[in-house]
Write an enzyme that holds these catalytic residues in place. Structure first.
Site, PDB file in Angstrom:
ATOM      1  N   ASP A 141     -10.248 -22.219  23.304  1.00 35.77           N
ATOM      2  CA  ASP A 141      -9.446 -21.634  22.260  1.00 35.77           C
ATOM      3  C   ASP A 141     -10.415 -21.152  21.184  1.00 35.77           C
ATOM      4  O   ASP A 141     -11.503 -21.701  21.070  1.00 35.77           O
ATOM      5  CB  ASP A 141      -8.591 -22.787  21.716  1.00 35.77           C
ATOM      6  CG  ASP A 141      -7.469 -22.274  20.872  1.00 35.77           C
ATOM      7  OD1 ASP A 141      -6.971 -21.200  21.189  1.00 35.77           O
ATOM      8  OD2 ASP A 141      -7.101 -22.952  19.900  1.00 35.77           O
ATOM      9  N   ASP A 178      -6.132 -26.842  20.479  1.00 36.78           N
ATOM     10  CA  ASP A 178      -5.613 -27.790  19.498  1.00 36.78           C
ATOM     11  C   ASP A 178      -4.129 -27.598  19.250  1.00 36.78           C
ATOM     12  O   ASP A 178      -3.466 -28.497  18.798  1.00 36.78           O
ATOM     13  CB  ASP A 178      -6.376 -27.657  18.175  1.00 36.78           C
ATOM     14  CG  ASP A 178      -6.425 -26.216  17.703  1.00 36.78           C
ATOM     15  OD1 ASP A 178      -5.786 -25.356  18.343  1.00 36.78           O
ATOM     16  OD2 ASP A 178      -7.095 -25.942  16.693  1.00 36.78           O
ATOM     17  N   ASP A 223      -1.432 -24.809  23.490  1.00 39.85           N
ATOM     18  CA  ASP A 223      -2.462 -25.052  24.498  1.00 39.85           C
ATOM     19  C   ASP A 223      -2.065 -26.136  25.485  1.00 39.85           C
ATOM     20  O   ASP A 223      -2.728 -26.308  26.500  1.00 39.85           O
ATOM     21  CB  ASP A 223      -3.769 -25.486  23.812  1.00 39.85           C
ATOM     22  CG  ASP A 223      -4.281 -24.412  22.877  1.00 39.85           C
ATOM     23  OD1 ASP A 223      -4.185 -23.238  23.252  1.00 39.85           O
ATOM     24  OD2 ASP A 223      -4.751 -24.735  21.779  1.00 39.85           O
TER      25      ASP A 223
END
Length: 1020
Positions: free
Chosen positions: A374, A714, A718
């Site tokens: 990410d 986070d 996700d």
């Protein structure tokens, strides 16, 4: 997603159709969830909305109606993911993987003891002891690993936030605070800056409302929320607020259109908990290993079973032999060794800020070949920071480092003074109270991310912004709104007692349109075509860096027309907002973390592909990807090549571009074949503007390529990908609860660089487990061969069951564990990730080395000692052949040796048990050499050195334990171990030396002729 949506997912409807095909139904539901969000509430007019939910848009629902809906829909909360009950977890530890082998061994022992007890008058209790010990080993090790995992999950539970959320609803025209769980569909809800949105809302009115959607979409920028329908896609339109995102500023009213599991966030959480989780690579390795060991054991057992029947033993004795051989092949201590090695690594990783939730994930990270990371908060610092300014017609670089050690610029220009004053005054962000002793960049602020960035920048370069605001008090302001795209405020000037200054910031092109002059070196000059071009170039350059650019301008209001005390009217503008003076641009970015570029470089040299997957804009994503090295220097995307050659993108051959930025909307229309094509042909990939469902598709795509995938993230968005990946890595500080639950590992400091340490530890433990297993398995041969010779040659038993246990669970344990502390032989991070298909934990070569080569030398050492002792006592080897039946006959008290001396049964047994003890001591002596050669697989031991202190302790410990077992008074009764003559310890020394020399020569050949047949046959 409104009332009708509840029915789409009703499982009852689907089960009836497939006649209870549970698996099919689950797949169908997952595919449902993988589809993008479908709803039309954002397209309805307010009247239609009121009709659909039967609610008065000003007074809200009636209390009675709200009660009814709550009873129908249930509370507004996410269903917690199904947790595994503790007893199941415990049983998994007790009966999973390796333990099964030991359990089978224990059952076979009890079986053999049962047969003996039924058939003989005075059965020996060896098999009973052995069975009990095996069971005990499994239970103790099981408890140990269960305790380890329970400890990690304790830390996990402490992450959960216990505060019940409140929500402000309007019912029957009254405002009331209720628990967020009681909010129902159709409720009229108010949110203000700082609140969490209690459910999915359709906005009906708003004042400067902005929400932070980063946990859902990954956009770090706050998004404006207003009643207008602006986009077909519900995730992009402005009039929908999502459950569990945060309202950053302003206020809004909305109607609840979905609660609990039916919200967008709820669907993602359900998607995550519904995924099937694959087995970890190490679990497969251990299974493969068990098959190998069992194969060897059964092969030996059966062949000797047949042999003993041919030699004329009764079938009962043959069965006892069969069981004995199979049990002797079970490495009792190995289960504990593997568990302890993994635990040690997990502890070492925890010290380096990686919390591993289950032990097996430790190794998975080492075999990772692709990391999908990410962007926001993992690769970047997750705080907007001023990166560049443009004033006096040049671009200045600001300091974006975490510790303020970066670039500085000349702050003497009067234009900078003006620019910093506008940025400080035309700004509603403030520092939260009581943070005077914290460094400016680390302080918490209240306000929009961009304004906070400006606030910190000015505070760092010009001193206290609060004092600046006190000296120039605000008399009027127009807050930012999306139609005019600027923010304006009017202040009393500190440098002239009578007049005011108007300061304004906003979208650069809008600000420039309102200006007629520009400030250069502190002097106003007219804004001509040349200056406009200069502005345009600077704006494009900063925008191209993926930064968010704001323009700043001012106007000193003439004191004659606007004296102090003048009433400025911000609705009917009674002051000029045109013909202003342009001062400069400032641009902001969420900068990369300091340690990330280095970490990405390390991943690259370790053969790990790093893919960025983010919800942010392609330009920003690409800029950060270049900044951290995910797209390396000089690598171009198709767009870059097209721009360089000045041709349309369609004419560029995509194979020429190493790097590639894929937009989420393109990904939506791709087939899996097209995605595979991209993943195969490009080494450096960035996915931008992706939805959570697409993250999952990307992970599955990588896994189709045969990659072992790690995913970091986070946000709630996700969690499906975290769950699906071979190892999911969540962020400890910024991570949402849902993501932490789905992950296998948590980065306590949110730093991508910690992953690299994790990979290194994972690779090291894989190497060291190989060494540990090689060491442990070798002593199996000197433990089995005595039994085989006892059957074939009919000699007195050279090594008893109890002594075998003393080796496996006593002397071999500490040395085997000490190999887990062995340092890496070469730079682990320079080699390619292991291929799970070919590079196994235990392969045929390891078995051939341990059993066929080193093990044989060890067995020779043991037999040499055995024959020496019996010869010293008068039994020469020729006399021993075929003596077994007489030797073990209790009634035979006058057995003659080679010299005609007579031996009673008791005397013979003392000699036999002394032989057992000496054989045991010999194994310890040859295991010294084995331990030292197992330190390395390719290097010479002299290159590696003896730096491993635990290993040296292991050598001393096993020797001391062996001596203790031999010489401690009372051992003759307890374990039938007898004291040895000192010379008998030295019988095995030459064999120990031989092992060492043999292996050093083998490794020398390995290094001299890489890829030769020695490597093919013996390099494990």
């Amino acid at each position: 997603m409104g009332r009708g949506a509840g029915r789409e997912y009703s499982p009852a409807a689907t089960t009836a159709e497939n006649g209870g095909g549970k698996k099919k139904q689950k797949e169908k539901e997952l595919d449902e969830l993988k589809k993008e969000v479908a709803m039309d509430d954002h397209k309805l007019s307010l009247d239609e909305l009121g009709r659909k939910y039967q609610v008065d848009l000003s007074k809200g629902l009636t209390n009675q109606r709200a009660q009814d809906i709550l009873a129908r829909d249930g509370p507004n909360a996410l269903t917690p993911p199904p947790t595994t009950p503790e007893w199941v977890k415990f049983c998994r530890q007790l009966f999973g993987g390796f333990s099964i082998l030991l359990w089978i061994g224990a059952i076979l022992c009890f079986l053999a003891f049962g047969i003996q007890a039924a058939m003989e008058d005075e059965p020996s209790n060896d098999n009973l002891y052995l069975g009990v010990v095996l069971a005990a080993v499994v239970i103790v090790t099981g408890c140990f690993s269960y305790y380890q995992e329970a400890k990690s999950s304790k830390i996990m539970d402490s992450f959960k936030n216990m505060v019940p959320q409140q929500a402000l609803v309007v019912r029957e025209g009254e405002k009331m605070q209720i628990n967020a769980e009681e909010v129902v569909v159709g409720d009229l809800v108010e949110v203000k800056g700082g609140d969490r949105v209690p459910a999915d809302l359709r906005i009906i009115s708003s004042h400067g409302c902005k929400v932070d959607n980063s946990s859902l979409t990954g956009e770090s920028e706050p998004q404006t929320r207003s009643p207008e329908f602006t986009h077909e896609n519900p995730l992009e339109t402005r009039n929908i607020c999502f459950f569990s995102t945060n309202c950053v500023e302003g206020t809004a009213r909305g109607i609840v259109i979905a609660t609990g599991d039916r919200t967008v966030m709820g669907r993602i959480a359900t998607l995550a908990s519904g995924l099937e989780v694959g087995r970890t690579p190490i679990a497969m390795e251990i299974e493969h290993f068990i098959q190998l060991i069992t194969g060897v054991a059964v092969f030996l057992g059966v062949s000797f079973f047949v042999l003993s029947l041919i030699l004329g033993y009764s079938w009962l004795e043959a069965v006892i032999f069969l069981i004995g051989i199979i049990v002797a092949n079970v490495p009792e201590g190995l289960l504990a060794t593997v568990t302890v090695c993994l635990t040690l690594t997990a502890k070492r990783m925890a010290r380096k800020n990686c919390l591993v939730k289950n032990l097996e994930a430790v190794e998975t990270l080492g075999s990772t070949s692709t990391i999908c990371s990410d962007k926001t908060g993992t690769l970047t610092q997750n705080r907007m920071t001023v990166a560049h300014m443009w004033f006096d017609n040049q671009i200045h670089e600001a300091d974006t480092t975490e510790d303020q050690s970066g670039a500085t610029f000349d702050k003497r220009s009067p234009t900078w003074t003006a620019l910093s004053r506008i940025a400080g005054l035309c700004n509603r962000a403030v520092f939260k109270a009581g943070q005077e002793n914290i460094s400016v960049s680390k302080r918490d602020t209240a306000g929009d991310a961009s304004e906070s960035a400006l606030l910190k920048c000015i505070e760092l370069s010009c001193g206290s912004v609060r004092k600046m605001r006190d000296r120039n008090p605000k008399v009027a302001e127009i807050p930012f709104n999306s139609t005019n795209k600027y923010q304006l405020s009017i202040h009393e000037r500190e440098d002239s007692p009578q007049s005011h200054v108007l300061v304004m910031k906003g979208a650069p092109e809008r600000i420039l349109d309102r200006c007629s002059s520009i400030l250069v070196q502190g002097k106003e000059i007219p804004l001509d075509k040349e200056m406009q071009d200069a502005f345009q170039n600077a704006y494009l350059e900063l925008g191209g860096l993926g930064e968010r650019v704001l323009g700043f301008c001012q106007l000193n209001l003439p004191s004659a027309k606007f004296p102090r005390g003048f009433k400025f009217d911000t609705d009917e503008l009674n002051f000029p907002t045109e013909k202003l003076c342009f001062v400069g641009l400032m641009s902001m970015i969420d900068p990369p973390r300091a340690a990330v570029p280095d970490a990405v470089g390390k991943c690259r040299s370790a053969g790990i592909k790093v893919i960025m997957v983010t919800g942010d804009h392609p330009i920003t994503a690409k800029a950060i990807a270049k900044g951290v090295g995910i797209i390396s220097e000089g690598n171009e995307t198709v767009e870059d090549i097209a721009a360089r050659l000045n041709i349309p993108v369609s004419q560029v051959n995509p194979r020429e571009a190493k790097a590639c930025v894929v937009h989420g909307s393109d990904l939506k229309d791709m087939t899996s074949e097209q995605l595979d094509e991209i993943l195969k042909n490009h080494t450096e990939i960035v996915f931008a503007r992706t939805s959570p469902q697409q993250k999952l598709i990307i992970v599955e795509g990588c896994q189709r390529q045969g990659a072992i995938v790690a995913v970091t993230g986070d946000g709630v968005n996700d969690s499906p990908a975290l769950k699906k990946a071979d190892i999911g890595i969540a962020m400890g500080i910024a991570g949402s609860d849902v993501s932490k639950q789905a992950a296998d590992m948590i980065l306590l400091d949110d730093n991508f660089a910690s992953i690299v340490t994790g990979v290194e530890e994972g690779r090291l433990i894989f190497d060291n487990l190989k060494k540990s297993i090689a060491y442990t398995l070798t002593s199996n041969i000197p433990e089995i061969t005595p039994f085989l010779l006892f059957i074939i040659a009919n000699i007195p038993l050279p090594l008893g069951t109890v002594t075998i246990l003393c080796i496996d669970l006593g002397t071999d344990m500490v040395p085997a564990i000490s190999l887990a502390y062995e340092a890496a032989e070469s730079d682990i991070m320079k080699r390619q990730p292991r291929n799970p298909q070919t590079d196994k934990l235990v392969n045929e070569r390891l078995i051939s080395m341990a059993y066929g080569q080193i093990g044989m030398i060890q067995a020779l050492g043991g037999f040499f000692t055995y024959f020496v002792i019996l010869a010293e006592n008068g039994f020469l080897p020729s006399r021993l052949l075929g003596i077994r039946l007489d030797w073990d006959d209790r009634s035979m008290n006058d057995l003659e040796d080679s010299y005609g001396q007579e031996w009673t049964y008791e005397q013979r047994k003392v000699v036999e048990f002394t032989c057992h003890t000496a054989f045991f001591a010999s194994i310890v002596v040859v295991q010294w050499a084995d331990l030292i050669i197992c330190k390395t697989r390719r290097n010479s031991v002299f290159q590696q050195g003896m730096k491993n202190k635990i290993l040296i302790f292991g050598l001393l410990e096993e020797t001391a334990l062996a001596a203790f077992l031999s010489y401690c008074p009372g051992m003759g009764v307890a374990l039938r171990m007898y004291p040895l003559k000192v010379t008998w310890w030295f019988c095995a020394f030459p064999y120990s030396l031989l092992i060492f020399i043999y292996d050093e020569v083998r490794k020398l050949i390995l290094r001299r002729y890489p890829g030769g047949w020695v490597e093919k046959e013996t390099y494990y």
